[in-house]
Design an enzyme around this catalytic site. Structure first.
Site, PDB file in Angstrom:
ATOM      1  N   SER A  85      26.930  87.528 -70.972  1.00  0.00           N
ATOM      2  CA  SER A  85      27.328  86.259 -70.374  1.00  0.00           C
ATOM      3  C   SER A  85      28.839  86.239 -70.265  1.00  0.00           C
ATOM      4  CB  SER A  85      26.852  85.108 -71.268  1.00  0.00           C
ATOM      5  OG  SER A  85      27.521  83.905 -70.965  1.00  0.00           O
ATOM      6  N   TYR A 138      26.982  82.438 -79.861  1.00  0.00           N
ATOM      7  CA  TYR A 138      26.529  83.070 -78.615  1.00  0.00           C
ATOM      8  C   TYR A 138      27.613  83.978 -78.020  1.00  0.00           C
ATOM      9  CZ  TYR A 138      24.643  83.183 -73.794  1.00  0.00           C
ATOM     10  OH  TYR A 138      24.153  83.560 -72.569  1.00  0.00           O
ATOM     11  N   LYS A 165      27.261  88.012 -77.485  1.00  0.00           N
ATOM     12  CA  LYS A 165      27.368  88.596 -76.153  1.00  0.00           C
ATOM     13  C   LYS A 165      28.565  89.539 -76.039  1.00  0.00           C
ATOM     14  CE  LYS A 165      23.716  86.939 -74.199  1.00  0.00           C
ATOM     15  NZ  LYS A 165      22.570  87.867 -74.022  1.00  0.00           N
TER      16      LYS A 165
END
Length: 276
Positions: A153, A166, A170
């Site tokens: 992402s 997150y 990532k």
């Protein structure tokens, strides 16, 4: 004739959203696909959609974070389709908080699903791929180019407030991709990452002002994006809009085609021209 005729693919988190579109695209191009989802019904629906379109697929239901799941996922490909050519590590979700409010449970859960699970799947796949390569060499046959596509992402390339867990997971995917590209080059495997920007899915279409949730193994997690932020993001995207799951799947497909056989250890940003 499809560009992926004869190939066998496993796609984690492919019962819904972007993962479903990836599975549909690979199958439409001729690949036999192992579909995975946390829940049986979405996986079953994706398999049915592939079969209705003339493709071939089976499901492997379960959480990618389960002990032993990775081995079961890989073995499903081997037992059902006698091989493994494409691995797409797509499964995941978000569980956001600013860092002072983020719990260890939140941190661990997101790191596990986005980073540890892909690591385990790749570890489980290595003996299978190595054996396939050895068999081809002994038979004097050419070694086909196999593909790994890890999903990241723009939160992993540039960070995102409220997503320390997150974003870290990532960003870690980039390191995993570059390392496995170096380890598996000798097997003629390319390993790349697709980092998504703003793609409209069930996790992003809901408004943060509402009460939309997702169920992850009994946990009800709130999802949604601030509508003012959504509007601002769309203005900042040069193409002027969010991407669709089908467009996201197209970016993954690029790394699965023969035309990308000499591209490895790269991160492709699929973000409509927006960059952090």
């Amino acid at each position: 004739m499809g560009t992926l005729d004869g190939k066998v693919a496993i796609v984690s988190g492919s019962g819904r959203g972007i993962g479903r579109e990836i599975a549909l695209k690979l199958a439409a191009e001729g690949a036999k696909v192992v579909v995975n989802d946390l829940d049986a019904e979405p996986a079953k629906e994706t398999v049915a959609a592939i079969e209705a379109a003339g493709g071939t697929a089976v499901s492997c239901v379960g959480s990618v974070t389960e002990e032993g799941f990775a081995e079961r996922f890989v073995q499903t490909a081997v037992e059902e389709f006698d091989g493994l050519d494409i691995i797409v590590n797509n499964a995941g979700y978000t569980w956001d908080s600013v860092i002072q409010k983020m719990t260890d449970e939140q941190w661990d859960a997101i790191i596990d699903v986005h980073l540890k699970a892909p690591f385990r799947i790749l570890r489980a796949a290595q003996p299978v791929i190595a054996a396939q390569v050895k068999k081809a060499k002994e038979a004097g046959e050419p070694i086909p180019c196999r593909k790994v596509v890890n999903i990241s992402s723009m939160a992993g390339t540039g960070g995102n407030a409220g997503q320390a867990n997150y974003s870290s997971a990532k960003a870690g995917i980039t390191g995993l991709t570059k390392t496995i590209a170096k380890e598996w080059g000798r097997y003629n495997v390319t390993v790349n990452t697709v980092a998504f920007g703003f793609i409209k899915t069930r996790l992003t279409e809901a408004s943060a002002d509402g009460d939309s949730t997702i169920d992850i193994e009994g946990k009800k997690l709130k999802v949604g994006v601030n509508p003012n932020l959504l509007a601002a993001m769309e203005q900042m995207i040069p193409l002027g809009r969010a991407g669709t799951p089908t467009e996201a799947a197209g970016a993954v497909y690029l790394f699965c085609t023969p035309e990308s056989d000499y591209v490895s250890a790269q991160t492709l940003i699929c973000g409509g021209g927006f960059n952090i």
